[in-house]
Design an enzyme around this catalytic site. Structure first.
Site, short mmCIF file in Angstrom:
data_model
loop_
_atom_site.label_atom_id
_atom_site.label_comp_id
_atom_site.label_asym_id
_atom_site.label_seq_id
_atom_site.Cartn_x
_atom_site.Cartn_y
_atom_site.Cartn_z
CG ASP A 1 -4.39 2.01 4.59
OD1 ASP A 1 -4.95 1.97 5.53
OD2 ASP A 1 -4.44 2.57 4.19
CD GLU A 50 -1.48 6.15 3.10
OE1 GLU A 50 -2.07 7.45 1.88
OE2 GLU A 50 -1.66 4.95 2.74
CG HIS A 59 -6.32 6.50 4.49
ND1 HIS A 59 -6.80 6.59 3.38
CD2 HIS A 59 -8.29 6.62 5.78
CE1 HIS A 59 -8.00 6.66 3.40
NE2 HIS A 59 -9.07 6.45 4.57
CG ASP A 105 -2.26 0.73 1.04
OD1 ASP A 105 -3.01 1.51 0.27
OD2 ASP A 105 -1.78 2.23 1.88
#
Length: 621
Positions: A195, A51, A190, A49
């Protein structure tokens, strides 16, 4: 780290949190997924994952990477780090992720992080929730840092969830919704690692669902993703008894007719794809619905498979093969058998011919260009030997026969001679004439006219290059060649007058020459075509150099009756790196003044046609 779930379709030991991979028993070296139908319990997944500072891989950057490596329900390791994006993080993103510019100021840049992540994920299936987003950012980062992208197998849990869960059960497939619905032990926040951990639980829960439907291998899982009708999926049994060897496959219909023919380096794997979602062509889905069985022919290697496919297409003309609808659609430009020869666009080539062209219009246009620069007449009337004619006179240029006086045979003779010399590669004077005309147009700043002639000249060079190259192969009585099979053995082919006459392999450790001798002894006998009835057509009158006087087998068409498609397949195979000549009856040779001399010019011309105008690139060549 969270505790492992126990509701999976494959055994999964319960583990406590571990910061490093747990020890496992040594396993045999794993082959490619498609080769073994890798069981899900033996497949390594890296769930990742990201960001980011925004949603555009080209304009935004990664701020955090989190990844979990799992296999058989066991967590093997984790990867997590903040990343300095080299810019301020927008307030809206800070509000969602909680990652501030101050937090990433001391973090490493992506070019320092990415190699470590790729090493962590090497050899694994990459999993992400909305994988297109994450992989797009990773690929963009790899490109920006000049890091090779390994192109791993990718699995998207959004697509898998849409396939497994009905909309009444899961109106939304957002990670937070799925984590609550499927009982994930980690709540998405998040932040990348949280995540990724939640996505691991979602992945395991979805795998448990499809395990109840008979999906137990990675290949079956990837095939399950697209929506395929049960009837089509049930026909997958057609492939289960096919060998994992190169060859040709034939789909047959209700009346045992051949519906479709194809080739494969692995028959079982290739045929199986027709019954999965990876086959998206509408015509093929329709064909599969009609199919009742699949026949196959095992071949020694890819060249034999390609040649057999071509021959079977001509024999069966299956309705779902586009190429089989017009198996003899090639057109040739040939000189006519007249006192004053001209061009004819024909299906069957003579010796003085070039082609084949896919469309008659293409052949006619090329013939017109050649006629213009060689002085060959373009009228269609058959002129008597005395040259008398009724062609109206041309105002400017036009057909050489369009004059007030009869044509003189001696004065006309250079025109067909130039054509024959151009086709045979004895002279490239015609190409020089065309080049001079291009330069004249360019000097006069008639750039559009120059560009048109440039493109036509490049196209003519391509046609000449192809026929001269194929004719060079068709001229050789016997050519025995070998190519490494990639496993320490050899693939052998016996080519006679442009036809594949024999094929075989010598596995690693097998003495190759006895194998070659057996293949040659069992190879087909090939007799080249030479039609004596066409002697009047083929004899180049007023030509001082006659190729047949010093080159064998030049009394027939350029390819000696061989299929252009078959020789083209052979030519591509011969051009592969690593091909070696075992034996040849004579050397491969192309004409000294053939189109091969102009290949570099043609490449520059093609590049100019695709890019900048002629005056910017061509004049500076």
């Amino acid at each position: 780290m969270h505790a492992a779930r126990s509701d999976l379709s494959y055994p999964r030991p319960t583990l406590h949190a571990v910061p490093v991979p747990a020890p496992r028993l040594a396993r045999p070296t794993q082959l490619a997924f498609d080769e073994l139908d890798t069981p899900l319990y033996d497949t390594t997944f890296v769930v990742v994952d990201l960001e980011t500072t925004g949603t555009s891989p080209g304009d935004d950057a990664i701020t955090e990477i989190g990844a979990v490596k799992v296999r058989g329900g066991e967590v093997l390791g984790e990867f997590a780090t903040l990343v300095d994006p080299g810019r301020a993080i927008p307030p809206a993103v800070i509000q969602i992720t909680g990652i501030t510019t101050a937090m990433v100021r001391a973090a490493p840049r992506i070019e320092a992080v990415l190699p470590g992540f790729l090493e962590f994920a090497a050899g694994a299936v990459l999993v992400a929730h909305n994988a297109r987003f994450d992989t797009a950012f990773l690929r963009a980062a790899a490109a920006a840092s000049d890091t090779p992208w390994p192109a791993p197998q990718v699995l998207c849990t959004v697509k898998l969830a849409r396939r497994v869960l009905g909309r009444d059960e899961a109106p939304s497939v957002r990670l937070g919704v799925l984590a609550r619905l499927l009982g994930a032990s980690t709540e998405p926040t998040h932040r990348a690692l949280d995540d990724a951990r939640a996505t691991v639980d979602v992945l395991h829960a979805l795998i448990a669902r499809v395990g109840n439907q008979g999906v137990h291998s990675l290949t079956e899982l990837l095939d399950y993703l697209p929506n395929v009708t049960p009837r089509r999926r049930a026909k997958r049994v057609f492939a289960q008894d096919l060998p994992a060897l190169p060859g040709v496959y034939l789909f047959r219909g209700p009346s045992d007719e051949v519906l479709y023919i194809g080739t494969a380096v692995n028959l079982r794997r290739r045929v199986r794809t027709y019954f999965t979602g990876s086959e998206t062509r509408g015509r093929m889905r329709e064909m599969v619905e009609l199919a009742t069985r699949v026949d196959h022919v095992v071949c020694a290697h890819g060249l034999e498979a390609g040649v057999r496919e071509l021959r079977l297409l001509v024999a069966h003309t299956p309705p779902y093969n586009r190429r089989s609808k017009f198996p003899k659609r090639g057109w040739w430009i040939s000189l006519t058998a007249e006192p004053f020869p001209r061009f004819a666009v024909v299906r069957t080539p003579t010796r003085d011919a070039i082609g084949p062209f896919p469309a008659r219009a293409d052949a006619a246009e090329t013939a017109a260009v050649i006629a213009e620069f060689t002085g060959l007449r373009t009228c269609t009337a058959r002129l008597p030997r005395d040259g008398a004619h009724t062609c109206p006179p041309a105002v400017v240029g036009g057909c050489p026969a369009a004059g007030a006086a009869p044509l003189d045979r001696a004065a006309y003779a250079p025109a067909p001679r130039l054509v024959r010399d151009l086709f045979a590669g004895r002279s490239d004077a015609t190409l020089h004439t065309m080049l001079d005309r291009i330069e004249t147009h360019s000097a006069a700043q008639h750039f559009e006219a120059a560009a048109r002639l440039r493109d036509r000249t490049a196209a003519l060079i391509g046609v000449l290059r192809r026929i001269q190259r194929l004719a060079a192969i068709a001229r050789i009585a016997e050519l025995v060649v070998a190519h490494p099979d990639g496993a320490g053995g050899w693939e052998f082919s016996v080519i006679r007058y442009g036809r594949l006459a024999g094929a075989g392999v010598a596995a690693r450790g097998t003495p190759p020459m006895p194998v070659v001798e057996r293949i040659v002894a069992a190879a087909e006998t090939v007799i080249p075509v030479g039609d004596a009835s066409q002697e009047e057509v083929l004899r180049p009158e007023h030509t001082p150099i006659h190729m047949a006087s010093h080159e064998p087998h030049d009394d027939g068409p350029p390819l000696r009756g061989a299929s252009p498609d078959e020789i083209a397949v052979i030519a591509r195979w011969l051009a592969r790196p690593g091909v070696r000549i075992v034996h040849t009856s004579e050397g491969y040779r192309e004409p000294r003044y053939g189109a091969a001399r102009w290949a570099g010019w043609a490449e520059v011309a093609a590049a100019a046609a695709r890019g900048n105008p002629l005056q910017d690139e061509y004049l500076d060549r």
